[in-house]
Motif scaffolding. Structure first.
Motif, PDB file in Angstrom:
ATOM      1  N   ASP A  78      13.847  39.427 -11.588  1.00 39.82           N
ATOM      2  CA  ASP A  78      15.060  38.940 -12.253  1.00 39.82           C
ATOM      3  C   ASP A  78      15.933  40.105 -12.715  1.00 39.82           C
ATOM      4  N   LEU A  79      15.315  41.105 -13.326  1.00 36.91           N
ATOM      5  CA  LEU A  79      16.040  42.273 -13.807  1.00 36.91           C
ATOM      6  C   LEU A  79      16.754  42.997 -12.663  1.00 36.91           C
ATOM      7  N   LEU A  80      16.117  43.019 -11.495  1.00 43.04           N
ATOM      8  CA  LEU A  80      16.667  43.729 -10.339  1.00 43.04           C
ATOM      9  C   LEU A  80      17.494  42.819  -9.432  1.00 43.04           C
ATOM     10  N   ASP A  81      17.795  41.614  -9.903  1.00 40.68           N
ATOM     11  CA  ASP A  81      18.581  40.639  -9.133  1.00 40.68           C
ATOM     12  C   ASP A  81      17.941  40.303  -7.790  1.00 40.68           C
ATOM     13  N   LEU A  82      16.620  40.147  -7.804  1.00 41.45           N
ATOM     14  CA  LEU A  82      15.877  39.736  -6.612  1.00 41.45           C
ATOM     15  C   LEU A  82      15.307  38.353  -6.843  1.00 41.45           C
ATOM     16  N   ASP A  83      15.247  37.561  -5.806  1.00 39.55           N
ATOM     17  CA  ASP A  83      14.598  36.259  -5.885  1.00 39.55           C
ATOM     18  C   ASP A  83      13.099  36.486  -5.690  1.00 39.55           C
ATOM     19  N   PRO A  84      12.267  36.200  -6.702  1.00 39.68           N
ATOM     20  CA  PRO A  84      10.835  36.496  -6.580  1.00 39.68           C
ATOM     21  C   PRO A  84      10.155  35.736  -5.444  1.00 39.68           C
ATOM     22  N   ASP A  85      10.538  34.482  -5.220  1.00 38.45           N
ATOM     23  CA  ASP A  85       9.910  33.719  -4.144  1.00 38.45           C
ATOM     24  C   ASP A  85      10.286  34.285  -2.779  1.00 38.45           C
ATOM     25  N   GLN A  86      11.534  34.662  -2.627  1.00 36.76           N
ATOM     26  CA  GLN A  86      11.961  35.264  -1.368  1.00 36.76           C
ATOM     27  C   GLN A  86      11.287  36.628  -1.164  1.00 36.76           C
ATOM     28  N   ALA A  87      11.151  37.393  -2.234  1.00 34.85           N
ATOM     29  CA  ALA A  87      10.463  38.686  -2.140  1.00 34.85           C
ATOM     30  C   ALA A  87       9.012  38.472  -1.711  1.00 34.85           C
ATOM     31  N   ARG A  88       8.349  37.481  -2.280  1.00 35.00           N
ATOM     32  CA  ARG A  88       6.959  37.193  -1.898  1.00 35.00           C
ATOM     33  C   ARG A  88       6.862  36.800  -0.431  1.00 35.00           C
ATOM     34  N   GLN A  89       7.790  35.976   0.032  1.00 39.20           N
ATOM     35  CA  GLN A  89       7.782  35.573   1.443  1.00 39.20           C
ATOM     36  C   GLN A  89       7.923  36.787   2.354  1.00 39.20           C
TER      37      GLN A  89
END
Length: 113
Positions: A78-89
């Protein structure tokens, strides 16, 4: 509240600098967690069981921890403006991480993201 005068400008610059440094720190933390999740180590002195333990901890932190506390994978994304679910995928597509998930049996029930 907007600061005025030269002290206000300096304070605004200082706040921006601290925010940038904080982001760089969390990018480094995230990068290290990804390297750990891939099973990469910085020291050849570490035993295989130590490497596997570090890898497992990183994989759990990335793929299983759903908390939003300040040092969680989700909060850092969130802090880095990344979607955590998309990053995990995307991380699941990395062969070394995929192997680690399979070896540690963390790939079972991948529905969380």
């Amino acid at each position: 509240m907007r600061r005025t005068g030269s002290w206000g400008i300096l304070a605004d610059c200082a706040v921006r600098e601290v925010a940038q440094r904080s982001k760089r720190l969390w990018i480094a933390v995230l990068h290290q967690a990804i390297e750990d999740a891939k099973g990469n180590t910085r020291s050849a002195e570490k035993s295989a069981s130590t490497v596997e333990g570090v890898q497992r901890d990183a994989l759990i932190w990335i793929f299983r921890d759903q908390s939003r506390v300040g040092n969680s994978f989700h909060a850092i994304c969130d802090l880095l403006d990344l979607d955590p679910d998309q990053a995990r995928q995307r991380l699941r597509r990395v062969p070394a991480i995929r192997r680690g998930l399979h070896r540690t049996r963390l790939d079972v029930g991948q529905g969380e993201g």
